[in-house]
Design a protein around this motif. Sequence first.
Motif, PDB file in Angstrom:
ATOM      1  N   GLU A 113       0.807  -1.217   0.000  1.00 33.56           N
ATOM      2  CA  GLU A 113       0.000   0.000   0.000  1.00 33.56           C
ATOM      3  C   GLU A 113       0.843   1.272   0.000  1.00 33.56           C
ATOM      4  OE1 GLU A 113      -0.438  -2.512   2.060  1.00 33.56           O
ATOM      5  OE2 GLU A 113      -2.530  -3.184   2.024  1.00 33.56           O
ATOM      6  N   ARG A 117       0.322   4.217  -2.699  1.00 29.92           N
ATOM      7  CA  ARG A 117      -0.105   5.552  -2.277  1.00 29.92           C
ATOM      8  C   ARG A 117       0.898   6.615  -2.717  1.00 29.92           C
ATOM      9  NH1 ARG A 117      -1.458   3.071   3.652  1.00 29.92           N
ATOM     10  NH2 ARG A 117      -3.379   1.968   3.026  1.00 29.92           N
ATOM     11  N   LEU A 299      -6.651   5.825  -4.572  1.00 34.82           N
ATOM     12  CA  LEU A 299      -5.986   6.209  -3.320  1.00 34.82           C
ATOM     13  C   LEU A 299      -6.878   5.913  -2.120  1.00 34.82           C
ATOM     14  CD1 LEU A 299      -3.567   7.595  -1.946  1.00 34.82           C
ATOM     15  CD2 LEU A 299      -4.760   9.774  -2.245  1.00 34.82           C
ATOM     16  N   VAL A 300      -8.149   6.246  -2.220  1.00 30.90           N
ATOM     17  CA  VAL A 300      -9.094   5.979  -1.131  1.00 30.90           C
ATOM     18  C   VAL A 300      -9.238   4.480  -0.900  1.00 30.90           C
ATOM     19  CG1 VAL A 300     -11.502   6.166  -0.410  1.00 30.90           C
ATOM     20  CG2 VAL A 300     -10.371   8.125  -1.480  1.00 30.90           C
ATOM     21  N   SER A 302      -7.138   2.185  -1.299  1.00 29.37           N
ATOM     22  CA  SER A 302      -5.956   1.558  -0.709  1.00 29.37           C
ATOM     23  C   SER A 302      -6.036   1.491   0.805  1.00 29.37           C
ATOM     24  CB  SER A 302      -4.689   2.327  -1.124  1.00 29.37           C
ATOM     25  OG  SER A 302      -4.646   3.607  -0.507  1.00 29.37           O
ATOM     26  N   TYR A 303      -7.008   2.198   1.396  1.00 28.51           N
ATOM     27  CA  TYR A 303      -7.160   2.209   2.843  1.00 28.51           C
ATOM     28  C   TYR A 303      -8.275   1.285   3.340  1.00 28.51           C
ATOM     29  CZ  TYR A 303      -4.111   6.320   3.033  1.00 28.51           C
ATOM     30  OH  TYR A 303      -3.042   7.178   2.928  1.00 28.51           O
ATOM     31  N   VAL A 304      -8.976   0.623   2.409  1.00 30.40           N
ATOM     32  CA  VAL A 304     -10.083  -0.232   2.826  1.00 30.40           C
ATOM     33  C   VAL A 304      -9.646  -1.689   2.881  1.00 30.40           C
ATOM     34  CG1 VAL A 304     -11.733   1.357   1.771  1.00 30.40           C
ATOM     35  CG2 VAL A 304     -10.958  -0.633   0.488  1.00 30.40           C
ATOM     36  N   ASN A 305     -10.593  -2.560   3.171  1.00 31.53           N
ATOM     37  CA  ASN A 305     -10.327  -3.999   3.255  1.00 31.53           C
ATOM     38  C   ASN A 305      -9.808  -4.519   1.918  1.00 31.53           C
ATOM     39  OD1 ASN A 305     -11.010  -6.962   3.044  1.00 31.53           O
ATOM     40  ND2 ASN A 305     -11.591  -6.602   5.170  1.00 31.53           N
ATOM     41  N   LYS A 306      -8.743  -5.328   1.957  1.00 31.78           N
ATOM     42  CA  LYS A 306      -8.117  -5.799   0.725  1.00 31.78           C
ATOM     43  C   LYS A 306      -9.056  -6.610  -0.151  1.00 31.78           C
ATOM     44  CE  LYS A 306      -3.241  -5.871   2.093  1.00 31.78           C
ATOM     45  NZ  LYS A 306      -2.014  -6.701   2.215  1.00 31.78           N
TER      46      LYS A 306
END
Length: 332
Positions: A113, A117, A299-300, A302-306
Amino acid sequence: MILDILLLVLGLGIILVAAELFTNGIETIGHRLQFSQNFTGSVLAAVGTALPESILPVIAIIFFADNAGHEIGIGAILGAPFMLSTLAIPLIGLTVLLRYFIKKGDLSLNLEEVGLRRDIVFFLFAYSVALFIVPYEIYILKVFTAFFLLSLYVLYVYLTLRGESEDMEETEHLYFAPKNPHPHILIAVVQSVFALVIMVIGAHLFVHGIEHISTAFGFSPLLFSLLLAPVATELPEKVNSVLWVFRGKDTLAVGNVSGAMVFQSTIPVSFGIIFTDWNIEGLALVSGVFAIIAGFLVLVLSYVNKKLVPFGFSLGMIFYVTYFYLTVTSMG
């Protein structure tokens, strides 16, 4: 017309073959030089496979200036980031889903990630500068902006090289030395360069074809090059990433595309800013805005559940479909 279409099809076939040769060679080079997966995918592979679409606008602007060359060149420059963010990234998501159903493997996109990012942030910043801040009326300020974008890419390469990432795995075999388990690195370099040369030749042929086809169908050369040219020239990123996803090398797959997004928003854009009017408006500007929105979405995500990332990545294709519709209706 038939000859022009045959040239396009031939170019696509050449790119497909070259992509397999290139990914194979780049993996070997990355392993031998002890580069990380992130640097190998985001810089080595991304820059290499970005050459065709980078060469295309240069050829169009310099050698085809009397035949809508500037419009084709600008269209190709803007089309590359647009296609990468709205087709290449979604294709990775769809490939992960396909891998899950075929191999019954992991649904997650196992990427690094931090590297992703970094790539997307650089892309969003550089492309926003290129689209909205360039003072196209004042040449000296255009030169300064172009130099700034070039410097930004140098910084990006430095940070990617210094960043933490997993080491490259050794490839099973090199196509130019199939019976040698430990081929010399020069053989891998020759194979990769050979693949790139083929891509460049295909790009040159493509400029001839696209100019004649766009005229025959009554399309604007700029819009036609935005929609069609990058589909062909971006195939290396797409095919390379599909191959890497199926082999479980998700970091290489994503880095190949996200790294190319950084390259395309700095190097070719700098050339376009200096050697063309660079007055981006209308549907050309819309393509840039869509690319930025699609990049921000990545980008957003990349912060959630894979396990949700593959579905989210696929959503970016909505922007391409929407843009295609807007382009077609505008010509009606």
